[in-house]
Structure formats: structure tokens, C-alpha cells
Design a protein around this motif. Structure first.
Motif, short mmCIF file in Angstrom:
data_model
loop_
_atom_site.label_atom_id
_atom_site.label_comp_id
_atom_site.label_asym_id
_atom_site.label_seq_id
_atom_site.Cartn_x
_atom_site.Cartn_y
_atom_site.Cartn_z
N UNK A 72 8.86 0.81 4.09
CA UNK A 72 7.72 1.36 4.83
C UNK A 72 7.71 0.89 6.28
N UNK A 113 1.04 -2.97 -4.26
CA UNK A 113 1.14 -2.01 -3.16
C UNK A 113 2.58 -1.78 -2.71
N UNK A 114 3.50 -2.73 -2.98
CA UNK A 114 4.88 -2.52 -2.57
C UNK A 114 5.67 -1.98 -3.77
N UNK A 131 -0.58 -7.46 6.46
CA UNK A 131 0.82 -7.10 6.22
C UNK A 131 0.93 -6.22 4.96
N UNK A 132 0.15 -6.57 3.95
CA UNK A 132 0.21 -5.84 2.68
C UNK A 132 -0.42 -4.46 2.81
N UNK A 142 3.36 -7.60 -5.02
CA UNK A 142 2.03 -7.01 -4.99
C UNK A 142 2.13 -5.53 -5.38
N UNK A 149 -4.24 -15.38 -0.31
CA UNK A 149 -3.96 -14.25 0.57
C UNK A 149 -4.96 -14.22 1.72
N UNK A 208 -1.93 -12.06 5.85
CA UNK A 208 -1.14 -11.58 4.71
C UNK A 208 -1.70 -10.26 4.19
N UNK A 232 2.98 -17.74 3.69
CA UNK A 232 3.68 -16.85 2.76
C UNK A 232 4.79 -17.61 2.03
N UNK A 234 0.84 -15.50 -2.27
CA UNK A 234 -0.11 -14.49 -1.83
C UNK A 234 -0.89 -13.97 -3.03
N UNK A 267 4.75 -10.20 -0.97
CA UNK A 267 4.78 -8.99 -0.14
C UNK A 267 6.13 -8.29 -0.19
N UNK A 319 -0.58 -2.62 5.33
CA UNK A 319 0.28 -1.79 6.14
C UNK A 319 1.23 -0.95 5.28
N UNK A 320 1.59 -1.49 4.10
CA UNK A 320 2.49 -0.78 3.20
C UNK A 320 1.93 0.58 2.80
N UNK A 321 0.65 0.59 2.43
CA UNK A 321 0.09 1.82 1.88
C UNK A 321 -0.97 2.44 2.77
#
Lengths: 285, 291
Positions: free
Chosen positions: B107, B182-183, A240-241, B180, A233, A237, A222, A227, B207, A243-245
Motif C-alpha cells: 500500500x 488491516x494489513x 501508520x496502520x 494487524x 499502539x 503507530x 514498534x 502494537x 504493522x 494509512x494501509x486502509x
């Protein structure tokens, strides 16, 4: 000297190593240790939504991440073997001033946080780094490329191979190498015909550890590589990404990563046998 | 800590050396006992670590507060500087209160709270993440917006790719780094690019906004999209170029007390400080917009 004893039939050999010097209470403590690792794994598996598992892991971004992870981990394991074997040989066999310091420094990636490793790579190979400007003159730009991912993984994984192989080399000793040399074998021949066959189990387990470490690499990648889907990516990675949504997709991908690592390690990793026992089991030839 | 590390790195400490080791450990313990004292002295600094004793700062407020206990504040990573200062101010007003701060991606914090982390107050960097907490029934009442943030373009000092406007990042060869999609900061980047009619081709989709900033300050990237507050906090390490959009994407920061909190009065007090004039001044000095 058991090493010089003549080869015995298999059944007899197995019995001679049958004694286990493990007191019963050790099993109880060992079970606690094993549960400490296994319970969190079970906790995660219990969160996997099996009904949608395939749909969750087969999205375009997930597949791209899995493919990239497998490719880069294979490449970095190859690099670890190419550079790690000579490094372990030098550390185990040669004697020179500063050897202990060199060993300590080479094992450093085991103790520093991977993010710090990533920063170190950045300050060396990055655009403003130590070598970055010379590389740029040559038209080489590493940052944000798949090559950067492989470098980050090699950086963190190399010590695993060196450590494992150096230990095996030391246990193997130099007896057979010395005998071969007195019989007129040149150093390269000794390496090819005696040393490497003798330590092959240690090399394989070292390579498996390096592969597993590369597969799980997150922080250095990272920091150093960035990424971008399909380029840098990797699976960790992506997890981790996601997990956000989409925590469910993240759990499914985590399970996939664990499954891949578990299969690779179970199939190929063997606890390195003591070379003497390896010889008893049959001469390495 | 250092002393113990020296112990383990030292030579064989078995047998005859055992007594010496015990003596050395005794010295280490004596030194460790001094640490809280040193921390207490450092507590009056504005950026002192959370949870330290700030009785020395209490002289400015003559009213003796009745509130006491520990308040756990979970806040978005972009609030680190401002909330550290606000926590120090809160402790100065209420000497018997200890504020414990936890900063991370919004989050991540919501995941921790829903798994039972002992949070009393949650401050999110975007409305969507706060909604997750409310939807899970973990927020007390309705969240209040207390700040806003917009994106800006940052380039390394010297501006190697000669970027002068938002449109320049779409030039071929420019190494652009964004969050990204998504964030939260990535979602804002996407909508800002759309409203400027630009097709962004980033070399990396980080990220977190810290990832973007790091790539720019290290000179690895030619340009990055970060929040104005991040650009301001980075100081001279980046050059900031405003996006100049007629309708920029505005991120709202909501704050709420957590349902399971046992320190309700403290939580409300802290939220009042953040949303009140004193808190607003700290936030706006750091570059945040009005809620």
C-alpha cells in the motif's frame, strides 16, 4: 559586571536589549528555512477532510491511541526529569575520567535510528536479552506491555532534556553556587535554593522537548513494545496502520498529533534565557 | 564516506590545517573514484545491488538484446530476494538495461505511484492493493497473477511454549504475535483462525510481516503467523509448523505495468520473465506457490 548591576525599571531594561544585529538578507534565507518546514505541514492540512474530521478521529481505536500516547509521553517525560536532571548536573558540574565519552554515549539516541534503539532495548530487556532472564526470574516481563512503550520513549527523549539542561547549567556558571557555599549552604541546599531555580527555564524547555519527542516516537516502540490497541499502539503507530486502509483517517490523526504537539510546545516552551538576563529581570528566589 | 566522517570528527581544521585538509579530501576523492570499479566487480554476484553493471554476466546469453534504458520495478517487501535475483537475470539478458528496484509494503508503494513516483512495473502482495492501482487508472491492462503465498506458524528455535499445532497458540499464556487485520497478512491470519475455529488473543498486532518475524526470531514471542516464504527465508532462526488447514487462505500476487510508464517494452519484458518458466522457478524455489 552586568549581573551585579542593581535591578532597573522594566521600560529601561527592554530598551537596553532593543538592538537586533540581523542583516536584512538573513530574513530572506530564514524565510526559505521556515517555508521548508511549513509547506509540508500546509500540504498535509490541505488533505484533511474537515467535514468528517471529528468522525475520523473519534473512532474507538483512534481515541485509545491518543489516550495511550498522552499517558505514556507524560510518564516518560517524568522519568526523563527524574534521571535527566542528575545526569545533566554530573555532566555539567563534576569532573571525572571518561566524562566526554560518557556524554557522547548518552547523546547517542539522538543520532541512531529509533529502530536501532528499539533493538538495543530488546537485546537488553527482552526475554533473551542481557537482563531479560534475571527479570523473568523476578516475574517481570516488559515486552508487549505499556511499560515497554514508556521505556522506548524515555530512551529516545532523555538526551533532549540532558542536552538542554546541561547547556543552561554551563551558561549559568557556578558563581552563585560558590557564594552560597561560602555562606555555609550544604551542597543539597545549594542545589535546591540556587542551582535549580536558576536553571528552571532550561529544565522546562528540555522537558517540553522530551515530551514532544516521546509523543512522536515510532520506531523504537514498534521494535521493542509491539502494537496492540490500548496497550502499546500509540498515535504514531495507529497513523501508520490506518494509512494501509484509510488514508483519510491517517491524515486526520496526523493533524491531531501535530495539533497536540504544537499546543504543548507553544504553551510551555520558552527559549531558555541566558541566566544572567534572567537575573537582571529579577533575582531568582 | 568514512573519510569525510573522520574529517568532521577531527580537530580544528581551520587556518594552517586547511591545506592538509584539501590534500586529504583529494585522497578521499581518489578513493571514491575507485568505488564504481569495485561495484562493477561485485556486479556478477547473484545478490548484487540493483542498478550495478552486470556485463560480466552477459556471456551466458549469446543473443544481443536491443532493449536499453532504466526499468523501475516497485515490488512488495516479501518479493525482495526473488525480485533481486530476477532483476539480475533480466540485466544479464539485456546488458544495456538497468533495473532499479524499490521494495516496501504494497500500500505504501501504491501511495507513492499515485503521487507520481516513476514506477514502470508494480508487483503487489495481494489483489486488494493492486485493485487500488487499477481503480485509480494507473495500471496498464489487467494485472496478471504470478505467485501465491499461504501462512504458516513459526516458533523460536527450541519452541519454548511447546507449540505443536495451530490450536496450541490459543492456549493461555502463549505469546502470539500476528499482523494487524488491516494489513494483508493480518487479514489472512484472521480468516485462517476463523476457518480453524480459533479465537486468537495476540499480544501484539504488528504493522508488517517483518515485525512478526522479528518478534519471533528474537525470542520475544512464543509463536507468530507469517508467510511460508518468510519462514523459509528465515532459515534456522525459526521452526515452521504448518497450519494444516483444509482450506487455507491463499494470497495472490499480481503484477502489472504502470500506465504512466515510458519504458513499456521493458516493463512487458520483465513481466514476461516473472510469469515465464524462469521466473516461476526462482519464485517456487523461494517457497511461493503457483499463481
Amino acid at each position: 559586571m552586568p549581573a551585579l548591576a542593581p535591578p532597573r525599571p522594566a521600560a529601561q531594561r527592554r530598551r537596553s536589549w532593543g538592538y537586533t544585529a540581523v542583516p536584512r538578507w538573513i530574513y530572506a534565507v530564514a524565510a526559505v528555512g521556515a517555508l521548508f518546514i511549513l509547506l509540508p505541514l500546509m500540504g498535509m492540512v490541505s488533505q484533511v477532510k474537515w467535514g468528517q474530521f471529528l468522525a475520523l478521529i473519534s473512532s474507538e481505536s483512534s481515541l485509545a491511541a491518543l489516550l495511550l500516547s498522552l499517558k505514556t509521553a507524560t510518564a516518560s517525560t517524568s522519568l526523563c526529569i527524574i534521571f535527566g536532571v542528575p545526569l545533566a548536573l554530573v555532566l555539567a558540574r563534576a569532573q571525572f575520567v571518561g566524562q566526554r565519552v560518557l556524554r557522547a554515549l548518552i547523546l547517542l539516541p539522538l543520532v541512531v535510528p529509533p529502530v536501532v534503539g528499539g533493538l538495543a532495548l530488546l537485546y537488553t530487556f527482552g526475554r533473551q536479552g542481557l537482563l531479560g532472564q534475571s527479570l523473568q526470574v523476578l516475574g517481570i516481563e516488559i515486552a508487549f506491555s505499556t511499560a515497554a512503550v514508556v521505556m522506548a520513549q524515555t530512551f529516545v527523549a532523555l538526551p533532549f532534556l540532558v542536552l538542554s539542561l546541561e547547556g543552561t547549567l554551563r551558561t549559568a556558571g557556578q558563581k552563585y553556587e560558590a557564594v552560597a557555599a561560602t555562606l555555609g549552604a550544604r551542597p543539597s541546599t545549594v542545589l535546591r535554593r540556587i542551582t535549580l531555580p536558576l536553571v528552571l527555564p532550561g529544565l522546562v524547555s528540555g522537558a517540553v522537548l522530551a515530551f514532544a519527542r516521546s509523543l512522536g516516537e515510532f520506531g523504537a516502540t514498534l521494535t521493542f513494545a509491539g502494537s496492540l490497541q490500548g496497550v502499546t499502539r500509540t498515535l504514531p503507530l495507529e497513523i501508520y496502520l490506518q494509512r494501509e486502509t484509510d488514508p483519510e483517517a491517517a491524515v486526520a490523526l496526523s493533524f491531531l498529533l501535530i495539533a497536540v504537539a504544537a499546543v504543548v510546545v507553544t504553551v510551555t516552551y520558552r527559549v531558555p534565557k541566558s541566566p544572567l538576563r534572567a537575573l537582571l529581570a529579577g533575582p531568582a528566589s | 564516506m568514512k573519510l569525510f566522517a573522520m574529517e568532521s570528527a577531527g580537530p580544528n581544521v581551520l587556518g594552517a590545517n586547511r591545506l592538509r585538509m584539501r590534500l586529504r579530501l583529494g585522497a578521499a576523492a581518489a578513493l571514491l573514484a575507485l568505488v564504481p570499479l569495485a561495484l562493477g566487480l561485485a556486479g556478477c554476484a547473484p545478490a548484487g545491488p540493483p542498478g550495478t553493471d552486470t556485463t560480466s554476466g552477459a556471456g551466458s546469453t549469446p543473443v544481443v538484446s536491443e532493449l536499453s534504458g532504466t526499468l523501475n520495478v516497485y515490488a512488495a517487501a516479501s518479493l525482495k530476494e526473488t525480485f533481486t535475483e530476477l532483476a539480475a537475470q533480466f540485466q544479464a539478458q539485456h546488458p544495456k538495461v538497468e533495473v532499479s528496484l524499490s521494495f516496501d509494503g504494497s500500500s505504501t508503494l501504491v501511495t507513492q505511484i499515485s503521487q507520481g513516483a516513476p514506477a514502470d512495473v508494480f508487483a503487489s502482495a495481494d489483489t486488494a492493493t493492486m485493485t487500488k492501482l487499477s481503480d485509480a487508472g494507473l495500471a496498464q491492462g489487467s494485472p496478471v497473477d504470478f505467485a501465491s503465498n499461504v501462512l504458516t506458524l513459526v516458533v523460536p528455535p527450541g519452541n519454548p511454549a511447546n507449540i505443536n499445532s495451530f490450536a496450541d497458540v490459543a492456549k493461555p499464556g502463549v505469546k502470539l504475535v500476528v499482523c494487524a487485520p488491516k494489513v494483508p497478512c493480518g487479514a489472512a491470519s484472521t480468516s485462517d483462525a476463523a476457518s480453524a475455529g480459533l479465537m486468537l488473543k495476540p499480544v501484539s498486532e504488528e504493522l508488517s510481516v517483518t515485525g512478526v518475524l522479528g518478534k519471533v526470531t528474537s525470542g520475544e514471542a512464543d509463536a507468530g503467523l507469517v508467510y511460508v516464504t518468510d519462514a523459509k527465508a528465515a532459515g534456522a532462526k525459526v521452526l515452521s509448523i504448518p497450519l494444516d488447514l483444509p482450506k487455507p487462505t491463499v494470497n495472490h500476487y499480481p503484477i502489472a505495468a504502470v500506465e504512466s510508464s515510458k519504458a513499456g517494452q521493458l516493463a512487458q519484458g520483465f513481466i514476461a520473465l516473472v510469469t515465464g518458466a524462469q521466473g516461476q522457478k526462482v519464485l517456487q524455489d523461494a517457497g511461493f506457490g503457483a499463481p
